[in-house]
Design an enzyme around this catalytic site. Structure first.
Site, PDB file in Angstrom:
ATOM      1  CB  CYS A 119      -4.974  10.495 -16.467  1.00  0.00           C
ATOM      2  SG  CYS A 119      -5.568   9.018 -15.631  1.00  0.00           S
ATOM      3  CG  ASP A 121      -1.951   1.079   1.222  1.00  0.00           C
ATOM      4  OD1 ASP A 121      -1.696   2.146   0.626  1.00  0.00           O
ATOM      5  OD2 ASP A 121      -3.017   0.870   1.817  1.00  0.00           O
TER       6      ASP A 121
END
Length: 500
Positions: free
Chosen positions: A425, A354
């Site tokens: 993005c 993680d």
């Protein structure tokens, strides 16, 4: 009787009225038809039109188009010279060559030394030109009027007052002025600034999430990020972007959406090149990778940006990390198509962790934080793994929180003097500048680390021939927005350097 039955239209015989059919605009009918891609588009229309104004309709049209544009990254572990030659024969051009050529032209214009008294000479010429124009006005007027006539004289004076501006000498303007490009010159949020307290409110969608039975206001969720609006951040300008010599990038000129053919397998049994969205190369270039750098890609799948970093041939250590085993498998598959195994054994590693909890303190001086986001272009075209599915609403609302936590950890991990580049993005200012603002504040308060943000506006100017930048609404990073002739992105990236 049988013949008569055959002649009767079937729908007249079997007609069954539907008494309780809902009209098409009824909520139950609309809900059945709304797909996750349509839900994403509705959300973007509601949100981004407020952020990007008139530009949104052009961005929207480009993102919905199929002619997505790419950059080819040449594999240095295959047959490099042959690959470059074949790409050039296709009409592709080197991105580095374009940048260097435009940069030289800009530097030459700046280096031109005006002779002493140049500005004064221009002023006197304009003044003389104005006198000539005034004289010509009088001559033309005297031909068609009688100066002794009081009425005519009054008319002349009145017309002279009204039309005087049309005879003034024209002041030449630069192309940049005519384009009316709006840029943000003050990229520092100050506590004394009245606008700072409402910085993120400007970008919060006012309407409710679509496709939910119990509506949730996104503005309520994002109020948390206004807490960092009063944190002052140092901004420093950067004038150049470094293109490593071995990083070979090829693309086509503006308006040319030619697709790159499927890459061949070279003499080393590796593929010749791979393609990325053209805007995806900018975060790696922003890292300014140098020989001996230790590089970490915190959210690396599918591996394109990590592989691009490896292609610089400058890294002493490279680590590609991701959280899920399926994503790790994607990285492995991609890497083994382009990278020699002996190279992997010495300086390249893939880890599963993680990103919020990586603890390799004091190791990396270059960190890429390409976080999970709404992936704006993807969600308009793909049903699979679409974050606008009804079952993923909570996950989508928590994205900025997740992004901030990952970035805070990256800011803590980088060594003093190290560089962190945050990228997404998405077009969302909340997931972009908003997360940067909050993460920098939390990193300082919780870990006592201080960063400066690098304003790359000047360094990116030579790429405006190929990329459509829209930084007018940003304080920290830069964003490439799609357009019909430059259809790549969206891609936001922000460069930060640790100073404490």
């Amino acid at each position: 009787m049988a013949q008569l039955f055959k002649n009767v239209k079937l729908h007249n015989v079997l007609f069954i009225p539907v008494r309780y059919r809902n009209p098409q605009h009824h909520w139950s009918e609309v809900k059945k038809k709304v797909t996750c891609t349509q839900r994403a588009l509705d959300h973007f229309d509601d949100f981004y039109e407020k952020v990007y104004g008139e530009s949104w309709k052009h961005i929207r049209s480009a993102m919905l188009a199929k002619n997505h544009k790419y950059v080819a990254v040449v594999n240095n572990f295959s047959d490099t010279e042959r690959t470059c030659s074949e790409l050039e024969n296709l009409g592709a051009m080197s991105l580095k060559s374009v940048y260097d050529s435009v940069k030289r032209s800009i530097d030459y214009e700046k280096s031109l030394v005006r002779p002493k008294g140049y500005q004064e000479t221009i002023r006197l010429m304009n003044e003389k030109l104005g006198n000539i124009v005034e004289e010509q006005k009088k001559n033309v007027t005297s031909v068609y009027t009688d100066p002794s006539d009081d009425h005519t004289q009054n008319v002349i004076e009145k017309e002279s007052e009204n039309d005087n501006s049309s005879f003034e000498p024209v002041k030449l303007k630069s192309i940049e002025t005519d384009l009316k490009v709006v840029t943000s010159k003050d990229r520092i949020i100050s506590p004394a600034c009245a606008e700072s307290s409402s910085f993120l409110y400007e970008y919060v969608p006012a309407t409710k999430l679509k496709g939910m039975e119990d509506f949730v206001l996104e503005s309520e969720h994002y109020n948390y990020y206004t807490q960092g609006a009063d944190f002052r951040i140092k901004i420093e300008k950067e004038n150049d972007m470094n293109f490593p010599d071995h990083l070979l990038l090829y693309t086509f000129e503006e308006g040319n959406n030619t697709k790159f053919p499927k890459p061949k397998t070279g003499s080393t049994d590796l593929l010749d090149y791979f393609v990325l969205d053209g805007a995806s190369v900018l975060p790696i270039l922003s890292l300014d990778l140098q020989p001996g750098d230790k590089f970490l890609d915190m959210c690396a799948a599918p591996g394109g940006k990590t592989m691009m970093a490896l292609q610089t041939l400058r890294l002493r250590l490279a680590v590609a990390n991701d959280i899920q085993e399926s994503r790790i498998n994607r990285i492995n598959t991609f890497i083994h198509e382009f990278l020699l195994e002996k190279y992997c054994d010495k300086s390249f590693y893939i880890t599963q962790s993680d990103a919020r909890h990586i603890e390799d303190n004091g190791v990396y001086n270059k960190i890429l934080v390409d976080v999970p986001c709404t992936t704006d272009r993807h969600v308009l075209h793909e049903f699979d793994n679409n974050i606008f599915k009804g079952s993923r609403i909570k996950e989508r609302l928590r994205l900025p929180e997740l992004q901030s936590e990952i970035l805070v950890n990256a800011l803590k991990l980088a060594i003093p003097g190290g560089t962190v580049v945050y990228s997404t993005c998405t077009l969302s200012p909340i997931q972009n500048d908003g997360v940067v603002q909050m993460a920098l504040k939390k990193a300082f308060e919780e870990h006592n680390v201080v960063y400066k943000v690098i304003d790359q506006m000047d360094a990116l100017v030579p790429l405006k021939y190929l990329y459509n930048f829209n930084d007018s609404a940003l304080k920290y990073g830069h964003i490439v927005v799609p357009s019909k002739s430059r259809n790549w992105g969206p891609m936001y990236f922000c460069k930060m350097i640790r100073i404490q």
